[in-house]
Enzyme design. Structure first.
Site, short mmCIF file in Angstrom:
data_model
loop_
_atom_site.label_atom_id
_atom_site.label_comp_id
_atom_site.label_asym_id
_atom_site.label_seq_id
_atom_site.Cartn_x
_atom_site.Cartn_y
_atom_site.Cartn_z
N HIS A 116 29.51 32.87 -20.41
CA HIS A 116 28.16 32.91 -21.20
C HIS A 116 27.75 34.52 -21.63
O HIS A 116 26.61 34.61 -22.05
CB HIS A 116 27.23 32.46 -20.80
CG HIS A 116 27.14 30.80 -20.55
ND1 HIS A 116 26.62 30.03 -21.34
CD2 HIS A 116 27.55 30.40 -19.64
CE1 HIS A 116 26.73 28.59 -21.07
NE2 HIS A 116 27.43 28.86 -19.96
N LYS B 100 11.91 35.34 -26.18
CA LYS B 100 13.26 35.20 -25.57
C LYS B 100 13.09 36.24 -24.44
O LYS B 100 12.13 36.77 -24.29
CB LYS B 100 14.33 35.59 -26.35
CG LYS B 100 14.21 36.83 -26.96
CD LYS B 100 15.48 37.60 -27.86
CE LYS B 100 15.49 36.94 -29.39
NZ LYS B 100 16.52 36.06 -29.38
N ARG B 101 14.15 36.01 -23.48
CA ARG B 101 13.98 36.95 -22.15
C ARG B 101 13.77 38.35 -22.87
O ARG B 101 14.55 38.98 -23.70
CB ARG B 101 15.02 36.78 -21.35
CG ARG B 101 15.02 35.82 -20.45
CD ARG B 101 13.92 35.71 -19.61
NE ARG B 101 13.94 36.47 -18.48
CZ ARG B 101 14.26 36.34 -17.27
NH1 ARG B 101 14.26 34.92 -16.83
NH2 ARG B 101 14.49 37.13 -16.34
N LYS C 228 18.49 43.01 -26.28
CA LYS C 228 18.08 42.00 -27.45
C LYS C 228 17.12 42.79 -28.39
O LYS C 228 16.52 42.48 -29.31
CB LYS C 228 17.32 40.84 -26.64
CG LYS C 228 18.12 40.03 -25.96
CD LYS C 228 17.39 38.67 -25.24
CE LYS C 228 18.04 37.87 -24.28
NZ LYS C 228 18.79 37.06 -24.95
N THR D 170 20.57 30.48 -28.82
CA THR D 170 20.20 29.09 -29.04
C THR D 170 18.81 29.21 -29.75
O THR D 170 18.61 28.24 -30.34
CB THR D 170 20.48 28.14 -27.73
OG1 THR D 170 19.94 28.73 -26.72
CG2 THR D 170 21.76 28.13 -27.53
N LYS E 153 17.16 26.93 -32.72
CA LYS E 153 15.75 26.01 -32.77
C LYS E 153 14.95 26.55 -34.13
O LYS E 153 14.24 25.86 -34.59
CB LYS E 153 15.29 26.32 -31.52
CG LYS E 153 16.07 25.92 -30.21
CD LYS E 153 15.70 26.30 -28.92
CE LYS E 153 16.42 25.75 -27.84
NZ LYS E 153 16.38 26.67 -26.66
C1 26W Z 1 24.30 36.45 -11.84
C2 26W Z 1 23.08 36.84 -12.68
C3 26W Z 1 23.23 36.21 -14.19
C4 26W Z 1 22.22 35.18 -14.28
C5 26W Z 1 22.37 34.62 -15.51
C6 26W Z 1 24.23 36.54 -15.07
C7 26W Z 1 24.36 35.83 -15.94
C8 26W Z 1 23.22 34.82 -16.40
C9 26W Z 1 23.59 34.02 -17.73
C10 26W Z 1 25.00 33.99 -18.33
C11 26W Z 1 22.48 34.71 -18.80
C12 26W Z 1 22.56 33.68 -20.09
O1 26W Z 1 21.71 33.09 -20.01
N1 26W Z 1 23.32 33.97 -20.92
C13 26W Z 1 22.98 33.35 -22.03
O2 26W Z 1 23.74 32.12 -22.24
C14 26W Z 1 23.29 31.49 -23.65
C15 26W Z 1 23.83 30.04 -23.50
O3 26W Z 1 25.27 30.11 -23.55
C16 26W Z 1 23.71 32.01 -24.79
O4 26W Z 1 23.45 31.37 -25.78
C17 26W Z 1 23.14 33.55 -24.63
O5 26W Z 1 23.48 34.37 -25.70
C18 26W Z 1 23.36 34.15 -23.21
O6 26W Z 1 22.86 35.47 -23.11
#
Ligand code: 26W
Length: 804
Positions: A355, A543-544, A549, A651, A655
């Site tokens: 992701h 968003k976050r 971003k 995503t 929406k």
């Molecule tokens: C370990 C720390 C950590 C925590 C969360 C590393 C990475 C993440 C996630 C992968 C972050 C995340 O939410 N990524 C998002 O995933 C979405 C679903 O696929 C994508 O639409 C977003 O672009 C992506 O940033």
């Protein structure tokens, strides 16, 4: 289900009385909510049990979707809609004089996720049930979800999210299905004929107690399960001697250590922090999940060697990657299979989604930490690595440098992504561009070895929550125009294109948007005590909070408008309300500074009448699923402005589009596919492409300082951050932002993309004044959004990866 408002009313009132011991007219909204929730669960319980039994009996292939995060959102109204009970209940409630929506608002929104990854897990689970597949979520029942955000004096303050404070009517605790998860201990080896058998002693044992929540399909009677594990101490973990001698702290020590595991969700998004407790959480999830699925598989009396014919295991990013050595451990040490057999089964069963490409988000664990906490798992990972490297050397001509990139264990750390790629049968990215970047850039070394594993699954969103549930007026309007089939087959929404030139229909869409904007404006008035103009452009970035971003670029644009309006009061600016919502990870300092900046800017504008007449800025606190449901239907403009290549998919972009907002964005993530769907005339694309970003890194000649030196407007904006322009903060408050741009050379190319962003924003604002043109664009976005339903995404996962 045949239920009339009258018969429902009778059942409901009697249940309400029974559950509260009061006359119905004395019951609180919470009591009304609990009663309704319990009734909904009762309606489905028989079906749920029956379907689980059938699954067991038939051996139909199921997927277990492992994720550290599930952001489901509230469930009561959704479940009523899915069971087709919403109208009956609404009618009954109206007759009783109860406030329908006030009852829904009682439900705590379970914030068991950070952002996109967790919400995607929820959308995919929803689509699994709705398309009739059997698949279950496996996760952690955190006692505290993502923190609640309050804004105090412009600063983010975090409060614990006590989502379980009141009764959770959706879950069923299954203590008899609890699993023992073991940490630490010593490894023993024993010879059993030719074979060396491994076992552990002296481990710390923790109980993983499952709580099951039903996941309903939309009017198709399907019910899957979301299983969340909660950590508990074993009964004998209480030290009676210590207790009776008065050492109360020590008496409870083990209980506390055990329970700590599922206490809290780590609030990081796209940022890796190598904490031992996090590692414990990850192993807790996978060990409980795998043991539980193997146990249930064993109950159906099937041969373990047939596992991949009945079970697929999916890992949502690398967070559950330990499932690989854990499954190997069980197959080797418990099932006593040979390494080769165990390895083949594991590979056939496990698949993995990536992701993110942000290097700061990639998980690695020090070997030492793994050996201390999970000695047998550490051994297995080393063995996987040794065998993999040996095979690489046998089969491929690779330089040492190339091999180093592929190693799972490197410099005494384990690279979890490498483990996932080597051990799974499928590696997918989440948008076309993202997958191409994985194949040809970030994971190219693996793509060359395993080209057949790589594939794309563009993310999707469930149109049921993100349209049918959150935007009733628009839903009705679509039904009126093209019938109701689109609800089951969302690409049918494309038939709305026949209204492209229908002035009356477009005008209706516009009226619905205005109505949604008024509702949001009321919310803003209530929350922020700021009055905004619903006739202005509602431009939303929700968003976050993350540097990649580029909320900061959005802010720079607003500051630019501010300066222009002051310099030139006659300037023709289309009135616009810039709306932000975002949580920052508590330890992410610069992200918090940006939140403060947005508040200072908001205040500055409110205090400058000439500017306020044209533009306003508001920040709505505590972004989450429920707030998104209020904001997205009210958006005219959707900000998707990440530095190209950095947003794997996004995503939120889908929406907003589905609710008729027009995207302003870079060619990043799924924005590319949105552009392909709507065409260049119905989206505002600007800025560097991913290729250009990569070239820029390669050339190493980008200079933010140079832009600052020669760009008059940007120079002024950057200076304003620290020259007292924001008079509600000390001058040094925003220095970290200046430093990130000028000293750290603007890692995310805010200055580089600024000019094009401003020009594109201007073009957009001109177009908004042409209502006919704008409404048509909005219609095209709605009409073309059907392809982004996660129903299509899930069908591809089910057929191509999981083979359900
Ligand atoms: C370990 C720390 C950590 C925590 C969360 C590393 C990475 C993440 C996630 C992968 C972050 C995340 O939410 N990524 C998002 O995933 C979405 C679903 O696929 C994508 O639409 C977003 O672009 C992506 O940033």
């Amino acid at each position: 289900m045949k239920l009339t408002a009258d018969s429902f009313k009778k059942q409901y009132l009697s249940r309400l009385k029974m559950m509260t011991g009061k006359e119905p007219d004395e019951s609180t909204a919470r009591e009304k909510y609990n009663t309704l929730g319990v009734m909904v669960r009762e309606y489905i319980t028989d079906d749920w049990i029956k379907q689980n039994r059938e699954l067991h009996a038939t051996g139909e292939k199921q997927v277990y979707y492992f994720s550290m995060e599930f952001l489901t959102g509230r469930l009561l109204e959704k479940n009523l809609i899915y069971l087709n009970l919403c109208d009956v209940v609404r009618e009954a409630f109206t007759e009783l004089g109860y406030d329908f929506s006030a009852v829904f608002e009682i439900e705590k929104d379970p914030g068991l996720g950070n952002g996109g990854l967790g919400r995607l897990a929820a959308c995919l689970l929803d689509s699994l049930a709705c398309t009739g597949y059997s698949g279950h979520g496996c996760g952690i029942r955190y006692n505290y979800g993502l923190f609640e955000q309050k804004i105090v004096n412009g600063y983010q303050v975090e409060y614990p999210d006590r989502w379980l404070e009141n009764r959770n009517v959706w879950e069923i605790k299954k203590p008899d299905h609890a699993i023992v998860v073991e940490f630490g201990g010593q490894i023993h080896t024993e010879k059993n004929g030719e074979r060396v058998v491994f076992s552990l002693s002296n481990t710390e044992k923790v109980l993983a107690v499952p709580y099951d929540t039903p996941v309903l399909g939309y009017r198709n009677d399907k019910i899957n399960t979301l299983r969340l594990f909660s950590a508990e101490a074993l009964m004998n973990d209480f030290d009676y001697d210590k207790f009776s001698s008065g050492d109360y702290n020590q008496a409870f020590a083990k209980k506390h250590t055990a329970e700590a595991i599922s206490q809290l969700l780590y609030p990081n998004d796209n940022y890796y922090e190598g904490k031992v407790l996090r590692l414990k959480q990850e192993y807790f999830l996978v060990s409980a999940g795998v043991q539980s699925l193997i146990r249930s598989y064993r109950h159906s009396n099937r041969n373990i060697k047939d596992l991949p014919n009945h079970v697929a295991i999916h890992i949502n990013d690398t967070h559950p990657a330990l499932i690989i050595p854990e499954l190997m451990r069980i197959l080797l040490d418990v099932e006593r299979l040979s390494w080769q057999e165990a390895w083949n089964l594991t590979k056939k069963t496990v698949s993995y989604t990536n992701h993110t490409i942000l290097s700061e988000a990639l998980e690695t664990w020090p070997m030492r930490m793994i050996f201390e906490l999970l000695p047998r798992i550490g051994m297995i990972i080393e063995e996987i690595d040794h065998r993999f490297i040996a095979e690489l050397k046998r089969r491929h001509q690779l330089s040492d440098e190339e091999i180093d990139k592929l190693r799972i264990v490197h410099n005494d750390t384990i690279r979890m992504a490498n483990l996932c790629i080597v051990a799974s049968n499928s590696v997918n990215g989440v948008a076309k561009l993202h997958t191409e970047i994985l194949k040809h850039k970030e994971l190219n070394h693996f793509y060359k070895i395993f080209p057949y594993k790589f594939n794309n699954k563009t993310n999707g969103i469930t149109h049921r929550r993100w349209l049918i549930h959150c935007n009733d007026a628009l839903t009705q309007k679509i039904d009126e125009a093209i019938g109701r089939r689109w609800r089951h087959e969302p690409v049918i929404m494309e038939r709305l294109m026949q209204f492209e030139n229908d002035g009356a229909y477009l005008e209706e869409l516009n009226r619905i948007k205005l109505q949604n904007k008024i509702v949001l404006a009321d919310y803003i008035k209530k929350k922020n005590n700021i009055i905004v103009d619903p006739y202005s452009i509602f431009d939303i970035q929700a968003k976050r909070m993350h540097e990649y971003k580029r909320q900061l670029m959005n802010v720079f644009h607003i500051m630019h408008l501010y300066n222009q309006i002051l310099d030139n009061p006659g300037l023709d600016v289309t009135p616009r309300t810039f709306i932000f919502a975002a949580k920052a990870a508590p330890g992410y300092h610069i992200a918090k500074v940006i939140i403060k900046l947005i508040h200072s800017l908001s205040k500055k504008i409110e205090q400058t009448p000439k500017v306020r007449a044209k533009i306003q800025t508001v920040f709505i606190e505590n972004y989450g699923v429920s707030l998104a449901e209020k904001m997205i239907p009210a958006a005219d403009v959707s900000e998707q402005i990440s530095t190209a290549s950095k947003e794997a998919s996004g995503t939120g972009n889908m929406k907003f589009m589905m609710n008729g907002a027009i995207t302003i964005g870079t060619l990043d993530g799924a924005n590319v596919e949105i552009r392909d769907a709507v065409g260049d005339d119905n989206i505002y694309i600007f800025g560097m492409s991913a290729d250009e970003v990569y070239q820029m890194y390669a050339k190493r000649n980008y200079s933010a300082q140079a832009i600052y030196a020669f760009h008059h407007d940007l120079h002024r904006i950057i200076d304003q951050l620290t020259n007292g322009f924001f008079d509600d903060v000390p001058h040094e408050e925003f220095q970290p932002l200046v430093d990130s741009i000028l000293k750290l050379n603007d890692e995310f190319f805010v200055l580089k993309d600024f000019d094009e962003y401003v020009k594109t924003q201007y073009r957009l604002s001109q177009d908004f004044t042409n209502a006919e043109k704008w409404n048509k664009m909005s219609l095209v976005n709605i009409a073309k959004s059907g392809i982004f339903s996660s129903d299509y995404t899930i069908k591809e996962y089910a057929r191509q990866i999981w083979k359900l």
